[in-house]
Scaffold this motif. Structure first.
Motif, PDB file in Angstrom:
ATOM      1  N   SER A 178     -13.356  57.873  84.468  1.00  0.00           N
ATOM      2  CA  SER A 178     -12.682  57.727  85.583  1.00  0.00           C
ATOM      3  C   SER A 178     -11.099  57.430  85.174  1.00  0.00           C
ATOM      4  O   SER A 178     -10.912  57.236  84.006  1.00  0.00           O
ATOM      5  CB  SER A 178     -12.968  56.771  86.584  1.00  0.00           C
ATOM      6  N   LYS A 179     -10.148  57.538  85.952  1.00  0.00           N
ATOM      7  CA  LYS A 179      -9.021  57.237  85.686  1.00  0.00           C
ATOM      8  C   LYS A 179      -8.599  55.812  85.879  1.00  0.00           C
ATOM      9  O   LYS A 179      -8.897  54.843  86.895  1.00  0.00           O
ATOM     10  CB  LYS A 179      -7.962  57.837  86.782  1.00  0.00           C
ATOM     11  N   ILE A 180      -8.254  55.315  84.588  1.00  0.00           N
ATOM     12  CA  ILE A 180      -8.106  53.809  84.469  1.00  0.00           C
ATOM     13  C   ILE A 180      -6.508  53.378  84.618  1.00  0.00           C
ATOM     14  O   ILE A 180      -5.714  54.222  84.005  1.00  0.00           O
ATOM     15  CB  ILE A 180      -8.466  53.375  83.171  1.00  0.00           C
ATOM     16  N   SER A 181      -6.138  52.469  85.327  1.00  0.00           N
ATOM     17  CA  SER A 181      -4.680  52.262  85.640  1.00  0.00           C
ATOM     18  C   SER A 181      -4.555  50.655  85.334  1.00  0.00           C
ATOM     19  O   SER A 181      -5.630  49.938  84.999  1.00  0.00           O
ATOM     20  CB  SER A 181      -4.421  52.366  86.938  1.00  0.00           C
ATOM     21  N   GLY A 182      -3.129  50.595  84.939  1.00  0.00           N
ATOM     22  CA  GLY A 182      -2.901  49.143  84.404  1.00  0.00           C
ATOM     23  C   GLY A 182      -1.443  49.128  84.188  1.00  0.00           C
ATOM     24  O   GLY A 182      -0.550  50.190  84.549  1.00  0.00           O
ATOM     25  N   ALA A 183      -0.983  47.907  83.796  1.00  0.00           N
ATOM     26  CA  ALA A 183       0.205  47.657  83.443  1.00  0.00           C
ATOM     27  C   ALA A 183       0.458  46.740  82.079  1.00  0.00           C
ATOM     28  O   ALA A 183      -0.288  46.044  81.749  1.00  0.00           O
ATOM     29  CB  ALA A 183       0.807  46.575  84.721  1.00  0.00           C
ATOM     30  N   ILE A 184       1.745  46.905  81.500  1.00  0.00           N
ATOM     31  CA  ILE A 184       1.852  46.305  80.074  1.00  0.00           C
ATOM     32  C   ILE A 184       3.208  45.680  80.318  1.00  0.00           C
ATOM     33  O   ILE A 184       4.232  45.942  80.950  1.00  0.00           O
ATOM     34  CB  ILE A 184       2.108  47.548  78.921  1.00  0.00           C
ATOM     35  N   LEU A 185       3.078  44.339  79.934  1.00  0.00           N
ATOM     36  CA  LEU A 185       4.076  43.473  80.263  1.00  0.00           C
ATOM     37  C   LEU A 185       4.672  42.501  78.847  1.00  0.00           C
ATOM     38  O   LEU A 185       3.499  42.593  77.952  1.00  0.00           O
ATOM     39  CB  LEU A 185       3.788  42.095  81.127  1.00  0.00           C
ATOM     40  N   ASP A 186       5.829  41.888  79.014  1.00  0.00           N
ATOM     41  CA  ASP A 186       5.756  41.023  77.796  1.00  0.00           C
ATOM     42  C   ASP A 186       6.390  39.821  78.560  1.00  0.00           C
ATOM     43  O   ASP A 186       6.379  39.770  80.067  1.00  0.00           O
ATOM     44  CB  ASP A 186       6.840  41.408  76.704  1.00  0.00           C
ATOM     45  N   LYS A 187       7.290  38.751  77.998  1.00  0.00           N
ATOM     46  CA  LYS A 187       7.618  37.775  78.610  1.00  0.00           C
ATOM     47  C   LYS A 187       8.718  37.970  79.645  1.00  0.00           C
ATOM     48  O   LYS A 187       9.011  37.218  80.504  1.00  0.00           O
ATOM     49  CB  LYS A 187       8.135  36.528  77.568  1.00  0.00           C
ATOM     50  N   ASN A 188       9.619  38.909  79.492  1.00  0.00           N
ATOM     51  CA  ASN A 188      10.466  39.476  80.421  1.00  0.00           C
ATOM     52  C   ASN A 188      10.298  40.196  81.545  1.00  0.00           C
ATOM     53  O   ASN A 188      10.894  40.504  82.463  1.00  0.00           O
ATOM     54  CB  ASN A 188      11.600  40.069  79.642  1.00  0.00           C
ATOM     55  N   GLY A 189       9.062  40.683  81.343  1.00  0.00           N
ATOM     56  CA  GLY A 189       8.379  41.646  82.713  1.00  0.00           C
ATOM     57  C   GLY A 189       7.887  42.766  82.187  1.00  0.00           C
ATOM     58  O   GLY A 189       7.349  43.060  80.986  1.00  0.00           O
ATOM     59  N   LYS A 190       7.691  44.071  82.852  1.00  0.00           N
ATOM     60  CA  LYS A 190       7.072  44.979  82.490  1.00  0.00           C
ATOM     61  C   LYS A 190       7.717  45.881  81.386  1.00  0.00           C
ATOM     62  O   LYS A 190       9.008  46.141  81.640  1.00  0.00           O
ATOM     63  CB  LYS A 190       6.570  45.895  83.746  1.00  0.00           C
ATOM     64  N   LEU A 191       7.050  46.566  80.526  1.00  0.00           N
ATOM     65  CA  LEU A 191       7.565  47.389  79.528  1.00  0.00           C
ATOM     66  C   LEU A 191       7.428  48.865  79.719  1.00  0.00           C
ATOM     67  O   LEU A 191       6.149  49.309  80.172  1.00  0.00           O
ATOM     68  CB  LEU A 191       6.932  46.936  78.119  1.00  0.00           C
ATOM     69  N   SER A 192       8.546  49.489  79.855  1.00  0.00           N
ATOM     70  CA  SER A 192       8.401  50.959  79.484  1.00  0.00           C
ATOM     71  C   SER A 192       8.331  51.740  78.254  1.00  0.00           C
ATOM     72  O   SER A 192       8.623  51.152  77.186  1.00  0.00           O
ATOM     73  CB  SER A 192       9.428  51.600  80.328  1.00  0.00           C
ATOM     74  N   GLY A 193       7.739  52.883  78.177  1.00  0.00           N
ATOM     75  CA  GLY A 193       7.620  53.558  76.778  1.00  0.00           C
ATOM     76  C   GLY A 193       6.658  52.954  75.944  1.00  0.00           C
ATOM     77  O   GLY A 193       6.455  53.270  74.566  1.00  0.00           O
ATOM     78  N   VAL A 194       5.584  52.217  76.330  1.00  0.00           N
ATOM     79  CA  VAL A 194       4.763  51.648  75.326  1.00  0.00           C
ATOM     80  C   VAL A 194       3.486  52.497  75.500  1.00  0.00           C
ATOM     81  O   VAL A 194       3.039  53.071  76.489  1.00  0.00           O
ATOM     82  CB  VAL A 194       4.003  50.352  76.036  1.00  0.00           C
ATOM     83  N   THR A 195       2.926  52.793  74.209  1.00  0.00           N
ATOM     84  CA  THR A 195       1.984  54.099  73.837  1.00  0.00           C
ATOM     85  C   THR A 195       0.685  53.207  73.917  1.00  0.00           C
ATOM     86  O   THR A 195       0.216  52.373  73.571  1.00  0.00           O
ATOM     87  CB  THR A 195       2.093  54.477  72.566  1.00  0.00           C
ATOM     88  N   VAL A 196      -0.147  54.083  74.823  1.00  0.00           N
ATOM     89  CA  VAL A 196      -1.586  53.620  75.162  1.00  0.00           C
ATOM     90  C   VAL A 196      -2.453  54.705  74.850  1.00  0.00           C
ATOM     91  O   VAL A 196      -2.346  55.992  75.265  1.00  0.00           O
ATOM     92  CB  VAL A 196      -1.744  53.441  76.791  1.00  0.00           C
ATOM     93  N   THR A 197      -3.445  54.285  73.823  1.00  0.00           N
ATOM     94  CA  THR A 197      -4.208  55.573  73.297  1.00  0.00           C
ATOM     95  C   THR A 197      -5.836  55.091  73.361  1.00  0.00           C
ATOM     96  O   THR A 197      -6.038  54.015  73.319  1.00  0.00           O
ATOM     97  CB  THR A 197      -4.080  55.536  71.802  1.00  0.00           C
ATOM     98  N   ASN A 198      -6.464  55.774  74.206  1.00  0.00           N
ATOM     99  CA  ASN A 198      -7.894  55.607  74.037  1.00  0.00           C
ATOM    100  C   ASN A 198      -8.469  56.108  72.806  1.00  0.00           C
ATOM    101  O   ASN A 198      -8.864  57.477  72.383  1.00  0.00           O
ATOM    102  CB  ASN A 198      -8.436  56.320  75.221  1.00  0.00           C
TER     103      ASN A 198
END
Length: 1023
Positions: free
Chosen positions: A27-47
């Protein structure tokens, strides 16, 4: 055919029935990537299980296919790579930890990039996106205080881009010391104001000679490499950043109020006529509050005055009739408030970016409108950027990085320094009340009304600039790449000015006007081969070789005219109607070329060698030595990767050692050549007739042997990370030796020329730098990080012209160059205090009196000469430091503050003399002054006497500045996702809220004038 359809239908039915089995958990897995300042764009996620991959969008969210038990790998530059095992029906919320060592972070090293773990030079990096909430209004705001050893001046104007930039101090006499700017891999020769700070992704500062050596020419002063943004997500992202703010005065240097002004004028007259007051006590006192024992009749008889005592008193104080009338009528003018104002500031940015398999794009537009705190000071700009890269085939791609800017500095900033010292009883308007007064106190020995000068001066100053780098890259077999980059730069500036005859000071010439136009065209061509290869998993090579050529050409025309007829109503629009034209031009042309190569070799991530060579040619140098060679070598040892190294708490450690030779060619384009100038010369014939003859003469001496200034640099560095990156940093020690100094050498008068450009002497430059980053507290709902930089630098003139006849080498007093002393050394008389009431006889020896500054007569001969002067210090800071603190609360709230300091530098503080040529006619700053009843020892009496000796008062201008406070709030995604908004953040900043200077009491210690305190509200939206 029907049978075939039945078979296909059966196969489809079987497929559909089995889909739930095949796709169980897929199924489609959703989520969010963050650091100490908030959410991060451009982070590579690989299964890692099924090979699917994606990257987070602008709001830090991602969607990927997977099933229970699959392994996700999350990777982003500057963060520790994480692996997560998927669990059924889990909404992922992954928090990345910053990798303080950032070993896999890619940094700019010149004509390419390298992983930080392979770098041997001293390179400091700034992630501009992490300080976006501070709303840097210029490139200088991004750089200031964020790199140890990088000193950025403060420009208080509405423009804010003119602050000086100095890397590791000064190591030259007359040549330029501005670092080389690299923009997206190409040498940038445009204005720094043309670069929109919101477009900047990162900045790498190449501080040591080895890191900068591949740029050879002009790299001796360091290199600042700016990288702009690219597309990061597959889906197009629209980003809007809008701010509005208000600039106010941060430091007020007040002048006397009307009531205080009268008391001050009394003190002025009493100081000017102190010797006569013994016989005339209270001569300058208010007639209605005379000293005890003095009657009004006695007081009037001092100068046989009659009439209104109040008017007599005001005349004795030096007030002019206009001032007396205004005093009697209660009319005052607040010139201080008329000089300054609150300035509105607006900054709007919009960008569209994205990427696909074959195309990466980023377009951004920016409009900025800044009003300064000085009336008439305004800066407007429109900037446009397009970064585009397209992969044409598997081996060929093309791209362009283009920026266009329009800058408007039109207007006439008020000459505030002259205006605020007008007396409060001077008239703002003329007697008819129809216009500004010309001379506010009606006296020709006073300043004219600068408000009128501003009103009747029209200035247009507009600049258009186009800078682009267009490149193509070919991938050859065996991993060889070839990249060719063409960088054209066009710069147009038009400056028009009209001084109207309606203002009295311009009426005598019936108006004046000018038109100036500058057109600059430059181009740069880089051809670079690169090859990167790893053998046997241990031997890693990165080889770069190339050629570059550069051309500069500028055209400058200016026309001035005055004595317009019949009038100057059209100003610079009809400049030909003037009858006193002056037309001139100045065109310049120069070329440069270079060949370069670099080899970087790393063995087993432990031992690193970097060797660089560049050969540079510059048409500005003499005919004998236009070319020069610039080599460098760098060694690195990642000792933490050694098998024997096993120290608890040490995550990473690398030692660096570099040696290099860099050049400085930042000089005039024709200084090595003899230039001819023409003109008219008046001759008298035997019969007495005066005629005009043409003349042609050499304006300067040539020097065919003029050559490159060269700096040899040695740098030792240590990079480290401790306690799982809780504390990390770098330490650098450096020593530079600059020879063949480019200097304007003075010549004897008998030669007919005052000076000539020559190579001479030697300057040594050494220093120490440390940068530290700490994760003080790191929890899911709260984090606190700190970054600290510290640097000190010392330079010394070792030699100038050489010793003669066995005598010690002499210093150059005219230019202020002293052997074995700092380039910025202060050589002056030492002030030991102020002569007091009991030191009349001692002061009289030096033609002074109590209240005057007491200078040290070091040899006690009763005469002040150069032998009595001492080295008091330096105008360069003895050390600098900065500290940034970042806090994150519940990931939605952020707070940060930034402090920086320059310490130990001296600056002129002649205000302490309490002297002005026309002090009895103007207002004055409120500050202490010596009197017989107030015998202070650090400020002189009013209108003190130098005793015929020229000297300066020097004070420490050390300061600590709270540069920025910022607060941000990120709206949770659940509250905005229905509006199709990916990211929404609100932020507020205060720029320059406080400065502390314990020994400095005159305006801002960094600018010697007013500086703005800026309040900003901002909004960032991503769609």
């Amino acid at each position: 055919m029907k049978a075939i359809y039945k078979i296909l239908a059966l196969v489809m039915a079987i497929f559909l029935l089995n889909c739930p089995v095949w796709l169980y958990g897929q199924s489609k897995i959703s989520g969010a990537i963050l650091d100490k300042n908030g959410k991060l764009s451009g982070v590579t996620v690989t299964n890692k299980t099924n090979g699917d991959n994606t990257s987070t969008n602008q709001s830090g969210s991602f969607i990927i296919t997977g099933k229970n038990g699959d392994i996700l790998e999350i990777r982003s530059i500057g963060y520790v790579t994480q692996r997560v095992i998927l669990k059924e029906s889990e909404q992922l919320r992954i928090i990345l930890e910053e990798d303080a060592t950032s070993l896999d972070e890619v940094v700019v090293v010149g004509y390419g990039t390298e992983k930080r773990k392979d770098v041997t030079g001293a390179i400091a990096s700034i992630d501009a996106t992490k300080i976006r909430n501070e709303h840097p209004a210029s490139v200088n705001d991004i750089l200031r205080g964020n790199v140890a050893g990088l000193n950025i001046g403060l420009d208080p104007s509405a423009d804010g881009n003119d602050g000086s930039i100095l890397v590791r101090g000064k190591n030259t006499l007359n040549a330029g010391s501005t670092p080389l700017i690299i923009l997206d891999g190409a040498i940038y020769s445009g204005s720094i104001a043309s670069i929109n700070p919101d477009d900047i992704k990162s900045v790498d500062v190449l501080k040591d000679g080895s890191a900068a050596a591949i740029y050879g020419s002009s790299s001796a002063s360091g290199v600042i490499a700016i990288t702009t943004k690219r597309g990061t997500t597959d889906k197009p992202t629209v980003d809007v950043n809008a701010t509005t703010g208000l600039a106010t005065m941060s430091v007020n240097q007040e002048v006397y109020s009307p009531e205080e002004f009268i008391s001050f004028r009394q003190a002025v007259q009493e100081s000017l006529h102190a010797s006569s007051l013994t016989d005339r006590p209270g001569q300058y006192s208010n007639p209605f509050s005379l000293p005890e024992g003095v009657t009004l009749e006695q007081w009037l008889a001092y100068d046989s005055s009659t009439g209104d005592p109040n008017e007599v008193w005001l005349r004795r104080l030096g007030l002019q009739p206009v001032e007396i009338t205004n005093y009697r009528d209660g009319n005052t003018t607040d010139w201080y408030n008329l000089s300054f104002k609150q300035g509105l500031r607006q900054d709007f940015n919009v960008s569209i970016s994205g990427k696909s398999k074959d195309v990466n794009y980023y377009w951004a537009g920016n409009y900025q409108d800044n009003e300064g705190i000085v009336k008439g000071d305004r800066f407007k700009t429109f900037r446009n950027r397009l970064n585009l890269e397209a992969k044409v085939t598997s081996f060929l791609k093309f791209g362009m990085n283009t920026q266009f800017s329009f800058e408007d500095r039109s207007g006439t900033p008020l000459a505030w320094a002259d205006l605020i010292t007008q007396t409060p009883y001077a008239s703002l308007y003329n007697t008819e009340g129809t216009d500004y007064s010309y001379l506010p106190v009606g006296n020709n020995n006073t300043f004219e009304n600068e408000l009128g000068v501003q009103k009747y001066t029209t200035t247009v100053d507009k600049t258009y600039a186009l800078n682009s780098s267009i490149y193509g890259e070919i991938n050859f077999p065996f991993g060889i790449k070839f990249r060719s980059t063409f960088t054209p730069n066009l710069h147009f500036n038009n400056t028009y000015k009209h001084q109207s005859s309606a203002w009295p000071s311009y009426s005598t010439i019936n108006g004046a006007a000018s038109r100036a136009r500058t057109t600059t065209y430059q181009w740069l061509l880089d051809n670079v081969f690169s090859w990167e290869k790893t053998f046997a998993d241990r031997h890693r090579f990165n080889i770069t070789a190339g050629q570059t050529a550069q051309k500069y050409q500028t055209w400058y025309d200016i026309m001035d005219n005055s004595l317009f007829s019949p009038n100057d109503n059209l100003g610079y629009h009809n400049i030909g109607s003037g009858t006193n034209p002056i037309i001139s031009s100045n065109d310049q042309y120069s070329t440069q070329a270079a060949y370069f190569g670099r080899v970087n070799y790393a063995y087993d991530d432990r031992y690193i060698v970097t060797a660089t060579f560049r050969r540079d040619g510059n048409s500005a140098f003499g005919q004998q030595y236009p070319w020069a060679n610039f080599p460098s070598i760098g060694l690195g040892w990642n000792f933490s990767n050694e098998k024997f190294f096993n120290i608890d708490g040490v995550d990473y450690g690398k030692l660096r050692l570099t040696y290099s030779q860099n050049g400085n060619g930042n000089i005039g384009r024709y200084i090595a050549l003899s230039q001819l100038k023409g003109g008219q010369l008046l001759n008298v014939k035997p019969d007495g007739t005066v005629i005009s003859d043409s003349q042609l003469y050499a304006s300067n001496l040539p020097n065919i042997n003029l050559q490159w200034e060269k700096t040899q640099s040695l740098n030792v560095g240590l990079d480290f990370s401790l306690m799982k990156a809780i504390l990390s940093g770098s330490i650098n020690l450096y020593s530079n030796k600059t020879t063949n100094l480019l200097a304007l050498r003075s010549l004897p008068d008998v030669l007919g020329f005052e000076n000539v450009w020559s190579n001479l002497g030697q300057v040594n430059n050494k220093g120490f730098e440390i940068s530290l980053s700490s994760r003080n507290f790191n929890r899911e709902n709260f984090s606190w990080n700190t970054a600290v930089n510290f640097a000190l630098n010392r330079n010394k003139i070792v030699s100038l012209y050489g010793a003669a006849d066995g005598q010690p080498e002499a210093s150059d007093l005219t230019n202020g160059w002293f052997i074995d002393q700092d380039l910025n050394a202060v050589w002056d008389y030492r002030i030991v205090g102020v002569y007091q009431n009991n030191e009349v006889a001692e002061a009289d020896k030096y033609n002074k009196q109590p209240g005057d500054f007491n200078l040290l007569d070091s040899n006690g001969d009763g005469v002040y000469t150069d032998t009595d002067k001492q080295f008091l210090g330096s105008t360069a800071p003895r050390f600098t430091w900065s500290m940034r603190n970042d806090f994150s609360i519940y990931k939605d709230f952020t707070f940060s503050f930034f402090i920086y300091s320059n310490w130990g530098q001296l600056a002129k503080y002649n205000q302490a003399k309490n002297y002005s040529q026309y002090i009895e006619r103007f207002n004055f700053y409120k500050q202490p002054y010596w009197t017989p009843t107030n015998p202070i020892n650090d400020y002189a009496r009013i209108q003190s006497n130098d005793g015929g000796i020229a000297f300066n008062v020097w004070r420490k201008a050390s300061f600590i500045r709270l540069d920025n406070i910022s607060v941000g709030y990120t709206v949770p995604s659940r509250m905005i996702e229905k509006a199709s908004i990916r990211h929404l953040k609100l932020f507020a900043t205060v720029k320059n809220p406080f400065v502390w200077a314990p020994d400095w009491n005159y305006w801002d210690p960094q600018t010697n004038g007013p500086t703005p305190q800026i309040y900003t509200l901002g909004l960032n939206i991503s769609l």
